[in-house]
Write a protein that holds these residues in place. Structure first.
Motif, PDB file in Angstrom:
ATOM      1  N   PRO A  68     -35.297  13.018  33.527  1.00 13.45           N
ATOM      2  CA  PRO A  68     -34.508  14.253  33.534  1.00 13.45           C
ATOM      3  C   PRO A  68     -33.037  13.985  33.231  1.00 13.45           C
ATOM      4  N   ALA A  69     -32.463  14.851  32.429  1.00 14.86           N
ATOM      5  CA  ALA A  69     -31.014  14.903  32.273  1.00 14.86           C
ATOM      6  C   ALA A  69     -30.544  16.092  33.094  1.00 14.86           C
ATOM      7  N   LEU A  70     -29.773  15.808  34.117  1.00  9.92           N
ATOM      8  CA  LEU A  70     -29.315  16.840  35.051  1.00  9.92           C
ATOM      9  C   LEU A  70     -27.845  17.106  34.773  1.00  9.92           C
ATOM     10  N   VAL A  71     -27.538  18.325  34.378  1.00  7.09           N
ATOM     11  CA  VAL A  71     -26.209  18.648  33.860  1.00  7.09           C
ATOM     12  C   VAL A  71     -25.484  19.606  34.790  1.00  7.09           C
ATOM     13  N   SER A  72     -24.279  19.228  35.168  1.00  5.48           N
ATOM     14  CA  SER A  72     -23.398  20.108  35.933  1.00  5.48           C
ATOM     15  C   SER A  72     -22.267  20.541  35.021  1.00  5.48           C
ATOM     16  N   ILE A  73     -22.045  21.852  34.899  1.00  7.80           N
ATOM     17  CA  ILE A  73     -21.021  22.385  33.998  1.00  7.80           C
ATOM     18  C   ILE A  73     -19.917  23.020  34.834  1.00  7.80           C
ATOM     19  N   ARG A  74     -18.700  22.544  34.646  1.00  6.73           N
ATOM     20  CA  ARG A  74     -17.553  23.082  35.385  1.00  6.73           C
ATOM     21  C   ARG A  74     -16.584  23.723  34.400  1.00  6.73           C
ATOM     22  N   CYS A  75     -16.308  24.990  34.636  1.00  7.88           N
ATOM     23  CA  CYS A  75     -15.357  25.733  33.810  1.00  7.88           C
ATOM     24  C   CYS A  75     -14.263  26.240  34.734  1.00  7.88           C
ATOM     25  N   TRP A  76     -13.362  25.338  35.085  1.00  8.00           N
ATOM     26  CA  TRP A  76     -12.260  25.654  35.987  1.00  8.00           C
ATOM     27  C   TRP A  76     -10.965  25.657  35.210  1.00  8.00           C
ATOM     28  N   ASP A  77     -10.030  26.457  35.672  1.00  8.19           N
ATOM     29  CA  ASP A  77      -8.732  26.510  35.003  1.00  8.19           C
ATOM     30  C   ASP A  77      -8.055  25.148  35.022  1.00  8.19           C
ATOM     31  N   VAL A  78      -8.115  24.464  36.158  1.00  7.42           N
ATOM     32  CA  VAL A  78      -7.574  23.115  36.308  1.00  7.42           C
ATOM     33  C   VAL A  78      -8.629  22.266  36.999  1.00  7.42           C
ATOM     34  N   MET A  79      -8.914  21.086  36.461  1.00  5.44           N
ATOM     35  CA  MET A  79      -9.914  20.187  37.031  1.00  5.44           C
ATOM     36  C   MET A  79      -9.238  18.869  37.362  1.00  5.44           C
ATOM     37  N   GLY A  80      -9.053  18.599  38.651  1.00  8.90           N
ATOM     38  CA  GLY A  80      -8.375  17.388  39.080  1.00  8.90           C
ATOM     39  C   GLY A  80      -9.328  16.214  39.237  1.00  8.90           C
ATOM     40  N   LYS A  81      -8.758  15.024  39.469  1.00  6.17           N
ATOM     41  CA  LYS A  81      -9.566  13.818  39.654  1.00  6.17           C
ATOM     42  C   LYS A  81     -10.482  13.960  40.861  1.00  6.17           C
ATOM     43  N   ALA A  82      -9.943  14.474  41.957  1.00  4.28           N
ATOM     44  CA  ALA A  82     -10.751  14.627  43.172  1.00  4.28           C
ATOM     45  C   ALA A  82     -11.902  15.605  42.950  1.00  4.28           C
ATOM     46  N   ASP A  83     -11.662  16.662  42.158  1.00  4.13           N
ATOM     47  CA  ASP A  83     -12.714  17.638  41.865  1.00  4.13           C
ATOM     48  C   ASP A  83     -13.856  16.985  41.096  1.00  4.13           C
ATOM     49  N   MET A  84     -13.507  16.155  40.109  1.00  2.00           N
ATOM     50  CA  MET A  84     -14.541  15.499  39.314  1.00  2.00           C
ATOM     51  C   MET A  84     -15.293  14.448  40.122  1.00  2.00           C
ATOM     52  N   ARG A  85     -14.568  13.704  40.963  1.00  3.30           N
ATOM     53  CA  ARG A  85     -15.239  12.715  41.813  1.00  3.30           C
ATOM     54  C   ARG A  85     -16.220  13.400  42.761  1.00  3.30           C
ATOM     55  N   LYS A  86     -15.828  14.541  43.304  1.00  2.06           N
ATOM     56  CA  LYS A  86     -16.722  15.269  44.202  1.00  2.06           C
ATOM     57  C   LYS A  86     -17.959  15.772  43.467  1.00  2.06           C
ATOM     58  N   ALA A  87     -17.777  16.257  42.232  1.00  2.00           N
ATOM     59  CA  ALA A  87     -18.915  16.747  41.455  1.00  2.00           C
ATOM     60  C   ALA A  87     -19.910  15.617  41.191  1.00  2.00           C
ATOM     61  N   VAL A  88     -19.400  14.435  40.863  1.00  7.17           N
ATOM     62  CA  VAL A  88     -20.278  13.285  40.634  1.00  7.17           C
ATOM     63  C   VAL A  88     -20.966  12.888  41.939  1.00  7.17           C
ATOM     64  N   LYS A  89     -20.223  12.892  43.038  1.00  6.36           N
ATOM     65  CA  LYS A  89     -20.807  12.542  44.337  1.00  6.36           C
ATOM     66  C   LYS A  89     -21.910  13.538  44.718  1.00  6.36           C
ATOM     67  N   ASP A  90     -21.717  14.813  44.416  1.00  7.41           N
ATOM     68  CA  ASP A  90     -22.753  15.816  44.688  1.00  7.41           C
ATOM     69  C   ASP A  90     -24.023  15.506  43.902  1.00  7.41           C
ATOM     70  N   MET A  91     -23.859  15.051  42.651  1.00  6.82           N
ATOM     71  CA  MET A  91     -25.029  14.680  41.855  1.00  6.82           C
ATOM     72  C   MET A  91     -25.746  13.474  42.460  1.00  6.82           C
ATOM     73  N   GLU A  92     -24.969  12.493  42.907  1.00  4.44           N
ATOM     74  CA  GLU A  92     -25.559  11.308  43.520  1.00  4.44           C
ATOM     75  C   GLU A  92     -26.357  11.676  44.773  1.00  4.44           C
ATOM     76  N   LYS A  93     -25.789  12.552  45.601  1.00  2.00           N
ATOM     77  CA  LYS A  93     -26.478  12.981  46.822  1.00  2.00           C
ATOM     78  C   LYS A  93     -27.762  13.730  46.491  1.00  2.00           C
ATOM     79  N   TYR A  94     -27.704  14.574  45.463  1.00  2.00           N
ATOM     80  CA  TYR A  94     -28.880  15.349  45.075  1.00  2.00           C
ATOM     81  C   TYR A  94     -30.018  14.418  44.669  1.00  2.00           C
ATOM     82  N   VAL A  95     -29.714  13.473  43.781  1.00  2.00           N
ATOM     83  CA  VAL A  95     -30.744  12.557  43.293  1.00  2.00           C
ATOM     84  C   VAL A  95     -31.328  11.751  44.455  1.00  2.00           C
ATOM     85  N   ALA A  96     -30.466  11.272  45.338  1.00  2.00           N
ATOM     86  CA  ALA A  96     -30.940  10.483  46.474  1.00  2.00           C
ATOM     87  C   ALA A  96     -31.777  11.329  47.438  1.00  2.00           C
TER      88      ALA A  96
END
Length: 210
Positions: A68-96
């Protein structure tokens, strides 16, 4: 073919020409039967609303296995480093949390699009398909196909429209620039600061004493 880890070319095969909606909450994205059906039917699917980590799934064939290719799409006005790290961490938690032992690996993709300001994305992780891969793709503000511009115009109101719609709260707003989008610049910023300044409540001596 493509490369995920920049090490060896991968014989990855994609096959979808239509994206449909799947409201089932079974989290069956690691099932070979499920993925094979999607691959042979040439479909990808949007997942159920409020899925904790992903928006879209499409199948990848590698050899005789389906991933599976699991895709998260974020369309935010401003996307910071912490926001992207959290999105990746959410994906890691989901898979686990949702993948059974012995199931195939997944390619997790974070796509940031339509943002007017994006910080540096986190580094890609994982040697997919040997292990789970985590990739961040930032679509530039001025991409050659004009996709970001279309999304910004269709998915968000203009800065001035937001300010005018919110003007009735301006007289109690004391943050000025912080009250506006973080990406607000130039004429829009001047307009917003002037609007807020004009509407500010000036306390009287009597109210200040109370």
């Amino acid at each position: 073919t493509g490369t995920v880890s920049d090490a060896q070319p991968l014989g990855l095969k994609l096959n979808f020409i239509q994206v449909v909606r799947n409201y089932f909450r079974t989290h069956a994205w690691f099932s070979q039967g499920y993925l094979k059906y999607m691959y042979e039917s040439a479909i990808a699917c949007y997942v159920y609303p409020n899925c904790p980590a992903f928006d879209l799934v499409f199948p990848i064939r590698y050899g005789e296995a389906y991933h599976p290719a699991l895709v998260s799409i974020r369309c935010w006005d401003v996307m910071g480093k912490a926001d992207m790290r959290k999105a990746v961490k959410d994906m890691e938690k989901y898979v686990a949390g949702y993948r059974d032992a012995g199931c195939v690996t997944a390619l997790c993709i974070l796509i940031v699009i339509g943002s007017q300001e994006v910080k540096s994305p986190p580094p890609n992780k994982g040697d997919f398909p040997q292990e789970d891969g985590f990739v961040t793709v930032v679509v530039p503000r001025s991409d050659k196909f004009g996709v970001s511009e279309v999304i910004i115009k269709s998915a968000t109101a203009s800065v001035k429209a937001e300010l005018l719609a919110s003007h009735s709260f301006a007289h109690v707003e004391d943050q000025q620039y912080l009250a506006m989008r973080m990406s607000t610049r130039g004429e829009d910023q001047e307009f917003g600061e002037q609007l807020l300044a004009d509407q500010q409540v000036q306390p009287t001596t009597e109210s200040a004493t109370l």
